[in-house]
Design a protein around this motif. Structure first.
Motif, PDB file in Angstrom:
ATOM      1  N   ARG A  16       3.453   3.365   2.220  1.00 24.17           N
ATOM      2  CA  ARG A  16       2.430   4.046   2.904  1.00 24.17           C
ATOM      3  C   ARG A  16       0.734   3.548   2.270  1.00 24.17           C
ATOM      4  O   ARG A  16       0.083   4.313   2.636  1.00 24.17           O
ATOM      5  N   GLY A  17       1.015   2.856   1.747  1.00 22.04           N
ATOM      6  CA  GLY A  17      -0.049   1.955   0.663  1.00 22.04           C
ATOM      7  C   GLY A  17      -1.448   1.870   1.996  1.00 22.04           C
ATOM      8  O   GLY A  17      -2.362   1.821   1.706  1.00 22.04           O
ATOM      9  N   LEU A  18      -1.073   1.241   2.765  1.00 23.87           N
ATOM     10  CA  LEU A  18      -2.131   0.430   3.595  1.00 23.87           C
ATOM     11  C   LEU A  18      -2.981   2.029   4.068  1.00 23.87           C
ATOM     12  O   LEU A  18      -3.488   1.470   4.719  1.00 23.87           O
ATOM     13  N   VAL A  19      -1.960   2.412   5.041  1.00 25.34           N
ATOM     14  CA  VAL A  19      -2.226   4.046   5.682  1.00 25.34           C
ATOM     15  C   VAL A  19      -3.310   4.856   4.859  1.00 25.34           C
ATOM     16  O   VAL A  19      -4.502   5.282   5.322  1.00 25.34           O
ATOM     17  N   ILE A  20      -3.427   4.323   3.433  1.00 26.54           N
ATOM     18  CA  ILE A  20      -4.278   5.345   2.553  1.00 26.54           C
ATOM     19  C   ILE A  20      -5.157   4.702   2.662  1.00 26.54           C
ATOM     20  O   ILE A  20      -6.701   5.005   2.467  1.00 26.54           O
TER      21      ILE A  20
END
Length: 52
Positions: A16-20
């Motif tokens: 989820r890092g790049l989604v954030i």
């Protein structure tokens, strides 16, 4: 392998890092580190959105 924005499944515990980063930034990208023939890493960067 370059960073890729994806939609993780609800049950997944990571990814989820790049989604954030995408939701908080104007734009983001990455730079390869080291010589083109043998890169040894990458650096991700982001330009954050400013409140009006």
């Amino acid at each position: 392998m370059p960073p890729q924005l994806r939609t993780p499944e609800r049950e997944e515990q990571k990814g989820r890092g790049l989604v954030i980063v995408e939701s908080l930034s104007e734009r983001w990208g990455y730079d390869r580190l080291g010589p083109a023939a043998r890169p040894w890493g990458k650096r991700c960067w982001a330009e954050l959105k400013m409140a009006p």
